[in-house]
Write a protein that holds these residues in place. Sequence first.
Motif, PDB file in Angstrom:
ATOM      1  N   HIS A  47       3.235  11.606   4.666  1.00 19.48           N
ATOM      2  CA  HIS A  47       4.274  11.386   5.972  1.00 19.48           C
ATOM      3  C   HIS A  47       5.721  11.950   5.187  1.00 19.48           C
ATOM      4  O   HIS A  47       6.629  11.826   6.198  1.00 19.48           O
ATOM      5  CB  HIS A  47       4.183   9.967   6.807  1.00 19.48           C
ATOM      6  CG  HIS A  47       2.969  10.005   7.371  1.00 19.48           C
ATOM      7  ND1 HIS A  47       2.614  10.595   8.648  1.00 19.48           N
ATOM      8  CD2 HIS A  47       1.746   9.272   7.075  1.00 19.48           C
ATOM      9  CE1 HIS A  47       1.344  10.161   8.985  1.00 19.48           C
ATOM     10  NE2 HIS A  47       0.928   9.344   7.923  1.00 19.48           N
ATOM     11  N   GLN A  48       5.477  12.292   4.116  1.00 25.12           N
ATOM     12  CA  GLN A  48       7.187  12.673   3.450  1.00 25.12           C
ATOM     13  C   GLN A  48       7.490  13.953   4.163  1.00 25.12           C
ATOM     14  O   GLN A  48       6.795  14.799   4.708  1.00 25.12           O
ATOM     15  CB  GLN A  48       6.825  12.912   1.917  1.00 25.12           C
ATOM     16  CG  GLN A  48       6.738  11.365   1.295  1.00 25.12           C
ATOM     17  CD  GLN A  48       6.440  11.262  -0.102  1.00 25.12           C
ATOM     18  OE1 GLN A  48       6.392  12.488  -0.705  1.00 25.12           O
ATOM     19  NE2 GLN A  48       6.283  10.170  -0.821  1.00 25.12           N
ATOM     20  N   ILE A 100      11.374  10.178   7.791  1.00 30.92           N
ATOM     21  CA  ILE A 100      11.178   8.597   7.761  1.00 30.92           C
ATOM     22  C   ILE A 100      12.147   8.037   6.839  1.00 30.92           C
ATOM     23  O   ILE A 100      12.981   7.363   7.037  1.00 30.92           O
ATOM     24  CB  ILE A 100       9.668   8.230   7.528  1.00 30.92           C
ATOM     25  CG1 ILE A 100       8.879   8.614   8.582  1.00 30.92           C
ATOM     26  CG2 ILE A 100       9.541   6.790   7.088  1.00 30.92           C
ATOM     27  CD1 ILE A 100       7.411   8.654   8.335  1.00 30.92           C
ATOM     28  N   GLY A 101      12.146   8.889   5.625  1.00 30.14           N
ATOM     29  CA  GLY A 101      13.194   8.364   4.368  1.00 30.14           C
ATOM     30  C   GLY A 101      14.511   8.194   4.755  1.00 30.14           C
ATOM     31  O   GLY A 101      15.088   7.352   4.709  1.00 30.14           O
ATOM     32  N   LEU A 134       4.688   3.224   7.757  1.00 28.27           N
ATOM     33  CA  LEU A 134       4.548   4.644   6.970  1.00 28.27           C
ATOM     34  C   LEU A 134       5.793   4.609   5.954  1.00 28.27           C
ATOM     35  O   LEU A 134       5.573   5.502   5.087  1.00 28.27           O
ATOM     36  CB  LEU A 134       4.415   5.547   7.775  1.00 28.27           C
ATOM     37  CG  LEU A 134       3.571   5.696   8.976  1.00 28.27           C
ATOM     38  CD1 LEU A 134       3.607   6.798   9.839  1.00 28.27           C
ATOM     39  CD2 LEU A 134       2.148   5.781   8.115  1.00 28.27           C
ATOM     40  N   GLY A 135       6.742   3.773   5.998  1.00 31.58           N
ATOM     41  CA  GLY A 135       7.824   3.688   4.916  1.00 31.58           C
ATOM     42  C   GLY A 135       8.655   2.341   4.758  1.00 31.58           C
ATOM     43  O   GLY A 135       8.437   1.617   6.264  1.00 31.58           O
ATOM     44  N   ASP A 137       0.867  -1.009  -0.112  1.00 25.87           N
ATOM     45  CA  ASP A 137       0.114   0.093  -0.012  1.00 25.87           C
ATOM     46  C   ASP A 137       0.750   1.143  -0.018  1.00 25.87           C
ATOM     47  O   ASP A 137       0.576   2.111  -0.733  1.00 25.87           O
ATOM     48  CB  ASP A 137      -0.834   0.194   1.187  1.00 25.87           C
ATOM     49  CG  ASP A 137      -1.921  -1.148   1.035  1.00 25.87           C
ATOM     50  OD1 ASP A 137      -2.186  -1.596  -0.053  1.00 25.87           O
ATOM     51  OD2 ASP A 137      -2.797  -1.303   2.293  1.00 25.87           O
ATOM     52  N   VAL A 138       1.811   1.339   0.887  1.00 26.41           N
ATOM     53  CA  VAL A 138       2.653   2.654   1.075  1.00 26.41           C
ATOM     54  C   VAL A 138       3.406   2.622  -0.284  1.00 26.41           C
ATOM     55  O   VAL A 138       3.581   3.676  -0.785  1.00 26.41           O
ATOM     56  CB  VAL A 138       3.525   2.485   2.318  1.00 26.41           C
ATOM     57  CG1 VAL A 138       4.696   1.574   1.980  1.00 26.41           C
ATOM     58  CG2 VAL A 138       3.833   4.047   2.721  1.00 26.41           C
ATOM     59  N   THR A 139       3.851   1.718  -1.045  1.00 23.50           N
ATOM     60  CA  THR A 139       4.726   1.722  -2.121  1.00 23.50           C
ATOM     61  C   THR A 139       3.872   1.978  -3.166  1.00 23.50           C
ATOM     62  O   THR A 139       4.157   3.132  -4.268  1.00 23.50           O
ATOM     63  CB  THR A 139       5.503   0.328  -2.440  1.00 23.50           C
ATOM     64  OG1 THR A 139       6.247   0.076  -1.159  1.00 23.50           O
ATOM     65  CG2 THR A 139       6.250   0.318  -3.730  1.00 23.50           C
TER      66      THR A 139
END
Length: 173
Positions: free
Chosen positions: A93-94, A98-99, A66-67, A30-32
Amino acid sequence: MEWRPATNLATVRGMLIRRETPADISAIRDVTDLAFKDGPEALLIDWLRDDPGWIPELSLVEDAVLGHVVCTRGYVDSVPALGLGPIAVHPAHQRAGIGSALMHAVLGAAEARGERAVILLGSPDYYSRFGFRMASEFGITPPDPAWEPYFQARLFSDVPAGPFRYAEPFNRL
């Protein structure tokens, strides 16, 4: 000797980063899909899980999923290296770190495992903050010459010059 953390958890910048579990697979898809606007990246991750190049301890998620980031086995010429990607963060959430937390965690895990290099395709402006440099500086060439301006490497030890080859599922894209 294979690196194994004392637990499957790490805290990076106040976020809990951990190895993916089977219960996370749907949320990772989903997140991807959201991060890549339903591109082929989520399918690629599924294919990678079934490939000999899959390294479970290098598929990491932010605790609430979320990532997600993954590194898989690749090669510079015949020397083992890692291909990083895809990395995805939920669009809502970018720009919340998180990244960056995922990048620091996966690079630390790769170095602790004794990996020689991590290779990726992405923005030099973004990934240079994690120690990536243009792969051409090391004589490492991308599978597609058009990728040259975005093809980068972070070396932990010596790697010979030569072409980089991602895990086989990348060839299906």
